[in-house]
Scaffold this motif. Structure first.
Motif, PDB file in Angstrom:
ATOM      1  N   ASN A 436      49.110  54.899  28.276  1.00  0.00           N
ATOM      2  CA  ASN A 436      48.548  55.913  28.122  1.00  0.00           C
ATOM      3  C   ASN A 436      47.081  56.206  27.010  1.00  0.00           C
ATOM      4  O   ASN A 436      47.059  57.072  26.456  1.00  0.00           O
ATOM      5  CB  ASN A 436      49.440  56.925  27.297  1.00  0.00           C
ATOM      6  CG  ASN A 436      50.733  57.118  28.320  1.00  0.00           C
ATOM      7  OD1 ASN A 436      50.444  57.440  29.428  1.00  0.00           O
ATOM      8  ND2 ASN A 436      52.018  57.179  28.039  1.00  0.00           N
ATOM      9  N   TRP A 437      46.788  54.843  26.541  1.00  0.00           N
ATOM     10  CA  TRP A 437      45.670  54.719  25.733  1.00  0.00           C
ATOM     11  C   TRP A 437      44.416  54.246  26.548  1.00  0.00           C
ATOM     12  O   TRP A 437      44.436  53.920  27.547  1.00  0.00           O
ATOM     13  CB  TRP A 437      45.933  53.708  24.702  1.00  0.00           C
ATOM     14  CG  TRP A 437      47.153  53.933  23.794  1.00  0.00           C
ATOM     15  CD1 TRP A 437      48.500  54.233  24.100  1.00  0.00           C
ATOM     16  CD2 TRP A 437      46.856  53.913  22.131  1.00  0.00           C
ATOM     17  NE1 TRP A 437      49.122  54.668  22.934  1.00  0.00           N
ATOM     18  CE2 TRP A 437      48.319  54.409  21.926  1.00  0.00           C
ATOM     19  CE3 TRP A 437      46.066  53.848  21.567  1.00  0.00           C
ATOM     20  CZ2 TRP A 437      48.594  54.622  20.634  1.00  0.00           C
ATOM     21  CZ3 TRP A 437      46.362  54.062  20.153  1.00  0.00           C
ATOM     22  CH2 TRP A 437      47.621  54.347  19.684  1.00  0.00           C
ATOM     23  N   GLU A 438      43.300  54.543  25.525  1.00  0.00           N
ATOM     24  CA  GLU A 438      41.890  54.063  26.140  1.00  0.00           C
ATOM     25  C   GLU A 438      41.687  52.873  25.045  1.00  0.00           C
ATOM     26  O   GLU A 438      41.843  52.899  23.975  1.00  0.00           O
ATOM     27  CB  GLU A 438      40.684  55.204  26.090  1.00  0.00           C
ATOM     28  CG  GLU A 438      39.786  54.900  26.804  1.00  0.00           C
ATOM     29  CD  GLU A 438      39.090  55.816  27.287  1.00  0.00           C
ATOM     30  OE1 GLU A 438      38.082  55.665  28.128  1.00  0.00           O
ATOM     31  OE2 GLU A 438      39.407  57.006  27.164  1.00  0.00           O
ATOM     32  N   VAL A 439      41.040  51.798  25.580  1.00  0.00           N
ATOM     33  CA  VAL A 439      40.716  50.596  24.765  1.00  0.00           C
ATOM     34  C   VAL A 439      39.400  50.137  24.935  1.00  0.00           C
ATOM     35  O   VAL A 439      38.492  50.299  26.031  1.00  0.00           O
ATOM     36  CB  VAL A 439      41.649  49.625  25.430  1.00  0.00           C
ATOM     37  CG1 VAL A 439      41.320  48.156  24.570  1.00  0.00           C
ATOM     38  CG2 VAL A 439      43.144  49.869  25.512  1.00  0.00           C
ATOM     39  N   PHE A 440      38.813  50.027  23.692  1.00  0.00           N
ATOM     40  CA  PHE A 440      37.544  49.323  23.704  1.00  0.00           C
ATOM     41  C   PHE A 440      37.627  47.771  22.882  1.00  0.00           C
ATOM     42  O   PHE A 440      38.212  47.722  21.985  1.00  0.00           O
ATOM     43  CB  PHE A 440      36.613  50.065  22.583  1.00  0.00           C
ATOM     44  CG  PHE A 440      36.172  51.304  22.993  1.00  0.00           C
ATOM     45  CD1 PHE A 440      34.788  51.552  23.581  1.00  0.00           C
ATOM     46  CD2 PHE A 440      37.036  52.497  23.314  1.00  0.00           C
ATOM     47  CE1 PHE A 440      34.445  52.755  24.110  1.00  0.00           C
ATOM     48  CE2 PHE A 440      36.608  53.581  23.592  1.00  0.00           C
ATOM     49  CZ  PHE A 440      35.505  53.831  24.313  1.00  0.00           C
ATOM     50  N   VAL A 441      37.242  46.776  23.673  1.00  0.00           N
ATOM     51  CA  VAL A 441      37.453  45.378  23.204  1.00  0.00           C
ATOM     52  C   VAL A 441      36.113  44.812  22.985  1.00  0.00           C
ATOM     53  O   VAL A 441      35.160  44.866  23.975  1.00  0.00           O
ATOM     54  CB  VAL A 441      38.209  44.648  24.180  1.00  0.00           C
ATOM     55  CG1 VAL A 441      37.765  44.640  25.355  1.00  0.00           C
ATOM     56  CG2 VAL A 441      38.337  43.309  23.699  1.00  0.00           C
ATOM     57  N   CYS A 442      35.674  43.936  21.988  1.00  0.00           N
ATOM     58  CA  CYS A 442      34.717  43.136  21.877  1.00  0.00           C
ATOM     59  C   CYS A 442      35.158  41.914  21.003  1.00  0.00           C
ATOM     60  O   CYS A 442      35.615  41.993  19.908  1.00  0.00           O
ATOM     61  CB  CYS A 442      33.547  44.073  21.092  1.00  0.00           C
ATOM     62  SG  CYS A 442      31.800  43.414  20.985  1.00  0.00           S
ATOM     63  N   GLY A 443      34.376  40.868  21.575  1.00  0.00           N
ATOM     64  CA  GLY A 443      34.710  39.583  21.083  1.00  0.00           C
ATOM     65  C   GLY A 443      34.086  38.513  22.010  1.00  0.00           C
ATOM     66  O   GLY A 443      33.581  38.496  22.549  1.00  0.00           O
ATOM     67  N   PRO A 444      34.620  37.182  21.733  1.00  0.00           N
ATOM     68  CA  PRO A 444      34.094  36.124  22.335  1.00  0.00           C
ATOM     69  C   PRO A 444      34.790  36.257  23.905  1.00  0.00           C
ATOM     70  O   PRO A 444      35.731  37.012  24.088  1.00  0.00           O
ATOM     71  CB  PRO A 444      35.019  34.852  21.729  1.00  0.00           C
ATOM     72  CG  PRO A 444      35.270  35.308  20.284  1.00  0.00           C
ATOM     73  CD  PRO A 444      35.431  36.824  20.294  1.00  0.00           C
TER      74      PRO A 444
END
Length: 473
Positions: A436-444
């Motif tokens: 039920n969530w929205e995800v922003f991911v940043c990294g290697p």
């Protein structure tokens, strides 16, 4: 402690966690261009395919009735087709990364670079196919050996020697982008080698008009081909050189200070006139060219960790290579030319109320900027901050000071923890209703791939998973 559970303890110890986080008040964060962006992306694809169809028609209209009469004619005709498609795709490749504003807004520079890279492999294969087919076709006709036919082509057709040099340059650039070789080249070497592509395009273009049967016999085809190449060259000169140089000079950013956040992370503060007019959003990145030793010859992409405010802007950089490692040696007052902003890793991509941010390494920069914008909008995002040790948690105090942001440091190597804290089971333990969530991911890159795979296994739809690759290679 939120909802009766200590997130930090659960994240580090692997103990069961709750699913409840206080539901934020309802607020729309979707920008008006979210649906339009998908539509524009389709339009770009359609335009590229339509251009390819036009090239096929030009080839077909010029194919003689005897094209399949002999093996030699058939192979030669196929070689002409592969050469024309390769020449068209080269222009498409260049236009995709020519920084044309409409293309970037419609697709995003990260996807344009990916398309450019994919087309590069196709172009190299088509160029090799063209050369081999033309030699084999002539060999079958003249009943000669391959090397004799190659010498004959170079001697008897105009502009073939320069075309051969251009072809060698194309193959060299293509090989430099192969995964195995690219990993062994510095960005600087790769960058300058890629600049030879423009020389290769010029060298191979000449023989197309002077020796290509579909152009020598057709003034219309010649005119279309000239317009294609002149238009491509104009776009490159305008949006990659003239306008960026003028814009960079107008802002004339300078390094204000360099702050060492920890052993591997450095923040750089900039000042300059009209920074608020750059249009930088949280999550955007810029191409920075520092006018100092070790930086002058190349421009590198860095995300913004603080958007322009009161004439100041900040980036936070991890020491991942020679260029980024030298950033901490910059002197205050160093002049900086920037190009951009680029990227769609922004809050306007979000359409759900519950937002999870996942950061690792230098990815904390854009995530920190996103967290500030989201909390300013009245949302209460959750941040999972992955690090190998507590000493590498850059900007942690700033993040904890943001009102409405829940920060969950996940510290330790997998061998020390005994499990992967970004696995489906671990993420599902921290937040049980992740679908039920929205995800922003940043990294290697490896971390982002792991997170994306885990989220998909936890049934988070792909359209609610946002990541952006900064690599220009």
């Amino acid at each position: 402690m939120i909802g009766g559970t200590n997130f930090e303890e659960a994240a580090t110890n692997g103990s069961p966690n709750v699913s409840a986080i206080a539901t934020p008040r309802r607020i729309s964060v979707r920008g008006p261009s979210a649906r339009a962006q998908r539509r524009h992306s389709r339009v770009v694809r359609i335009v590229l395919v339509a251009g390819g169809v036009v090239v096929l028609w030009m080839w077909w209209a010029g194919v003689p009735s005897t094209a399949a009469a002999t093996p030699s004619a058939l192979v030669t005709t196929f070689g002409e087709l592969s050469g024309m498609i390769a020449a068209y795709l080269v222009c498409a490749q260049v236009l995709l990364i020519a920084r044309i504003p409409w293309f970037e807004r419609a697709v995003g520079l990260d996807k344009l670079v990916l398309w450019h890279r994919t087309l590069g492999t196709t172009v190299v294969l088509l160029v090799v196919t063209h050369v081999v087919a033309m030699i084999v076709g002539g060999e079958l006709l003249d009943r000669s050996m391959p090397w004799s036919e190659l010498i004959s082509i170079l001697q008897n057709y105009p502009d073939m020697l320069v075309a051969l040099l251009g072809t060698i340059a194309f193959i060299a650039v293509g090989l430099s982008s192969a995964r195995l070789l690219r990993a062994r080249l510095s960005y600087e070497v790769w960058y300058w080698l890629h600049l030879t592509t423009y020389v290769a395009i010029f060298l191979t273009f000449l023989h197309q008009l002077s020796a290509g049967t579909h152009f020598v016999a057709s003034p219309i085809n010649r005119a279309v081909w000239l317009l294609l190449y002149l238009g491509t060259a104009s776009a490159v000169l305008t949006w990659r050189f003239i306008l960026p140089t003028a814009n960079a000079w107008r802002h004339r950013m300078r390094v204000e200070s360099v702050v060492r956040e920890n052993a591997g992370t450095t923040s750089v503060w900039f000042t300059g006139p009209h920074l608020d007019e750059l249009g930088v959003r949280a999550g955007n990145f810029l191409l920075f060219r520092f006018l100092s030793w070790g930086h002058l010859l190349t421009a590198h992409p860095y995300s913004v960790s603080r958007v322009p405010y009161d004439g100041r802007l900040r980036i936070t950089v991890g020491a991942l290579g020679n260029h980024s490692a030298l950033v901490r040696e910059l002197e205050p007052g160093t002049l900086v030319f920037v190009e951009g902003p680029f990227g769609h890793f922004t809050a306007d991509r979000a359409s759900r109320e519950r937002i999870l941010l996942i950061a690792g390494g230098a990815g904390i920069g854009p995530i920190r900027a996103l967290a500030e914008e989201l909390t300013a909008r009245g949302l209460t995002p959750v941040l999972i901050y992955r690090a190998h040790s507590a000493g590498t948690l850059a900007l942690l105090d700033e993040l904890r000071a943001l009102p409405g942001l829940t920060v969950i440091p996940v510290v330790g190597r997998r061998s020390e923890l005994g499990y992967d804290p970004l696995s489906p089971g671990a993420l599902g333990t921290i937040i049980r209703d992740l679908h039920n969530w929205e995800v922003f991911v940043c990294g290697p890159e490896g971390m982002m791939l792991t997170v994306e795979a885990s989220l998909r296994e936890l049934q988070v739809p792909k359209r609610f998973i946002h990541r952006e690759e900064l690599s220009m290679s």
